[in-house]
Write a protein that holds these residues in place. Sequence first.
Motif, PDB file in Angstrom:
ATOM      1  N   ALA A 119       0.820  -1.215   0.000  1.00 16.66           N
ATOM      2  CA  ALA A 119       0.000   0.000   0.000  1.00 16.66           C
ATOM      3  C   ALA A 119       0.856   1.268   0.000  1.00 16.66           C
ATOM      4  O   ALA A 119       0.521   2.265  -0.661  1.00 16.66           O
ATOM      5  CB  ALA A 119      -0.933  -0.016   1.197  1.00 16.66           C
ATOM      6  N   LYS A 120       1.964   1.239   0.737  1.00 19.86           N
ATOM      7  CA  LYS A 120       2.809   2.427   0.829  1.00 19.86           C
ATOM      8  C   LYS A 120       3.393   2.789  -0.526  1.00 19.86           C
ATOM      9  O   LYS A 120       3.329   3.962  -0.956  1.00 19.86           O
ATOM     10  CB  LYS A 120       3.923   2.191   1.849  1.00 19.86           C
ATOM     11  CG  LYS A 120       4.810   3.399   2.079  1.00 19.86           C
ATOM     12  CD  LYS A 120       5.868   3.112   3.145  1.00 19.86           C
ATOM     13  CE  LYS A 120       6.749   4.336   3.370  1.00 19.86           C
ATOM     14  NZ  LYS A 120       7.798   4.081   4.395  1.00 19.86           N
ATOM     15  N   LYS A 121       3.971   1.811  -1.211  1.00 21.93           N
ATOM     16  CA  LYS A 121       4.533   2.072  -2.532  1.00 21.93           C
ATOM     17  C   LYS A 121       3.434   2.413  -3.537  1.00 21.93           C
ATOM     18  O   LYS A 121       3.640   3.225  -4.445  1.00 21.93           O
ATOM     19  CB  LYS A 121       5.328   0.855  -3.016  1.00 21.93           C
ATOM     20  CG  LYS A 121       6.616   0.588  -2.249  1.00 21.93           C
ATOM     21  CD  LYS A 121       7.653   1.651  -2.583  1.00 21.93           C
ATOM     22  CE  LYS A 121       8.971   1.389  -1.863  1.00 21.93           C
ATOM     23  NZ  LYS A 121       9.640   0.178  -2.328  1.00 21.93           N
ATOM     24  N   TYR A 122       2.272   1.808  -3.382  1.00 23.63           N
ATOM     25  CA  TYR A 122       1.159   2.095  -4.283  1.00 23.63           C
ATOM     26  C   TYR A 122       0.764   3.562  -4.167  1.00 23.63           C
ATOM     27  O   TYR A 122       0.531   4.246  -5.173  1.00 23.63           O
ATOM     28  CB  TYR A 122      -0.029   1.191  -3.954  1.00 23.63           C
ATOM     29  CG  TYR A 122      -1.169   1.272  -4.947  1.00 23.63           C
ATOM     30  CD1 TYR A 122      -1.166   0.484  -6.084  1.00 23.63           C
ATOM     31  CD2 TYR A 122      -2.239   2.137  -4.739  1.00 23.63           C
ATOM     32  CE1 TYR A 122      -2.210   0.552  -7.005  1.00 23.63           C
ATOM     33  CE2 TYR A 122      -3.281   2.222  -5.652  1.00 23.63           C
ATOM     34  CZ  TYR A 122      -3.267   1.421  -6.782  1.00 23.63           C
ATOM     35  OH  TYR A 122      -4.290   1.499  -7.697  1.00 23.63           O
ATOM     36  N   GLU A 123       0.694   4.048  -2.933  1.00 25.71           N
ATOM     37  CA  GLU A 123       0.360   5.453  -2.718  1.00 25.71           C
ATOM     38  C   GLU A 123       1.422   6.365  -3.344  1.00 25.71           C
ATOM     39  O   GLU A 123       1.099   7.382  -3.970  1.00 25.71           O
ATOM     40  CB  GLU A 123       0.245   5.740  -1.221  1.00 25.71           C
ATOM     41  CG  GLU A 123      -0.121   7.191  -0.909  1.00 25.71           C
ATOM     42  CD  GLU A 123      -0.161   7.478   0.584  1.00 25.71           C
ATOM     43  OE1 GLU A 123      -0.304   8.649   0.952  1.00 25.71           O
ATOM     44  OE2 GLU A 123      -0.029   6.514   1.376  1.00 25.71           O
ATOM     45  N   GLU A 124       2.688   5.992  -3.198  1.00 27.50           N
ATOM     46  CA  GLU A 124       3.761   6.791  -3.782  1.00 27.50           C
ATOM     47  C   GLU A 124       3.641   6.852  -5.306  1.00 27.50           C
ATOM     48  O   GLU A 124       3.822   7.919  -5.915  1.00 27.50           O
ATOM     49  CB  GLU A 124       5.124   6.206  -3.395  1.00 27.50           C
ATOM     50  CG  GLU A 124       5.453   6.340  -1.909  1.00 27.50           C
ATOM     51  CD  GLU A 124       6.772   5.657  -1.566  1.00 27.50           C
ATOM     52  OE1 GLU A 124       7.412   5.109  -2.493  1.00 27.50           O
ATOM     53  OE2 GLU A 124       7.147   5.675  -0.379  1.00 27.50           O
TER      54      GLU A 124
END
Length: 627
Positions: free
Chosen positions: A247-252
């Motif tokens: 999720a973190k990389k997806y948001e980035e």
Amino acid sequence: AASLAQVYLATLNDGNNTKVAVKVQRPSVLGTVSKDLYVLRRAAEVFQGLVERFAPQQRTNYVALLNEWAIGFYTELDFTNEARNQRRLRDILLQKQIKGIVVPKVYEDLCTRRILVSEWMEGKKLSDAKPEEIARVTPIAQEAFLTQLFEAGFFHADPHPGNILLLNNPTDEGAELALIDCGLMASISEEDRDNFISAVIHLANKDYASLVDDFIKLKILPPESDRAAIIPLMDKALSPYVKGGGAKKYEEELRKLYGMEDGSYQSTVGGFQAMTQDALTVLNDIPFSIPPYFAILGRAIVTLEGVALTGNPNYGIIMEAYPFIARKLLREDRPEIQQALQEVLYSGNVGSSTGLKLSRLLALLNNAAGAVATKEGAAFVDLDAVPEDGISFKDGLQFLLSDDAESLRSLLEKEVDNVVDVLTRQLFRQAVGEAIATLTPPRPPTLPFLGNIFPPSPKLDEVPLPFLLPGSEGFVAPGLAIITIRELTDVIAPKLSQQDELYALGLADAASEFFGEEVGNFVRGESILSTRSVTLLLAGLRSGVIGRTEILSPGAVQNVVNAVSNMLAVARANSPSPDSQLEKELTFAIANLNDAERTRLDHIVQEITQRSISRILQRLTLIDRVL
């Protein structure tokens, strides 16, 4: 302890003090679950009504989704059903020979609806393991889940870290993990599995146009979908996911896509407006639906990916699953898998005239071995690139001759015949031309004051000669024909069409790139020296290939193979250059084949030779015999 049951350690009264895990359902849990599901069902009905009123283009049946969940919950409360699931899953992993993971043995005769007795496993939950331990065993869990999903069609729908144990000591069979709690399982049909395989392939190489077709087959999108509107949104929604990282990389990645990476107020507002507009487009213009089974499958995938991300923050299940998909494409011989394989190996769809791409074949072999070349910042699979750290020639040959490449061999059978035909025609014509040029005597010299008084040397390829050819009836009784070498060559090896020439050039370029310039020149016909051509032709005549009776018998085919080997031996003996690197690698690879692989190779060579001879003999029937 768990929300639905409590687990106790006990011993069986079997004289061996066998340790078992006794899972006891909590009191009144059935009533509690029923009440919760009733409330959720009423809420789903209200929500379904609102969707149908204000967003009628959306086709997801939320009540059906909840019903699917409810079925899963109720079956999970029946421990006799869980016992059957556990035994079935254990048998699947054993049958598929999945290493490194085990499902505990279940004692079904001791199980009831509220009590489950199974083998005791000493270990800790993955939720209590260190990240480096999780990273080490992730490939094991991944292989087991992908086998369940794509091979068996029966998978563990709740693979959270509490249901995967890292054993204190490996079992006698070498298992390091134990998969427990088989109450929530799900099944997926073979048709849907094939469509998911196709979707993974297209998602991994960013082919969103084809992915739309996959989603239509999976009933996520309707047949009349607006592709022009869907494909750009797919790119924005799915490309960040394929890159991995959770999720973190997806948001980035989303912030980059919508221009919000600098964090300023203006860029954030503008990016949010664009994101909102895309969301409204999805809700208002794209009538997607979520099939009931897809919710459980999606949950299982996300759960497993969450476990893997603990050990590797950059983990992405699509890219990690691609080698498994590649092995499945190469192994299975079903028409649906053959179609997917052909789409990967050819630049066009099934039935197109585009030929096989050798680069894709070599890349797929490497993908199956776990070496994947990527593009766009290591985010997507590059189907046309061979990894630099790929498998060796020896390993590739062994894989091609193994049971795991059955689908590939079946698909390539016709392609190999085409390759052999084009190359042999090209090489034969080149060799005959060089041989004629070598054997033709030079023109007599011009005499002073008299000029060219001597007649020119005869053109040997235009002189009618007698040839003893196989008979036209059953290829048994030989017949005599009067024909020139040029005419005979045109019959045996017809001139290449423009399409054949382009195909041959592609093969030569690929051979140069992957096997060296020497092989590429030979495929082009550039390295067939005149003396070498004569040597090969004379060796062929001495071998007795031409003019044999019953030439299509297996024994005759083996004689042809032996004769070709003798030709190559003669050529090598008369060649001043040392063995090429390819010859060394080929010799080493063949020497390392086991008996089964060598037998299969011999059979393939005989089959190719037999079909080649049949093709030539069929062409020879066009020549009239005088006797």
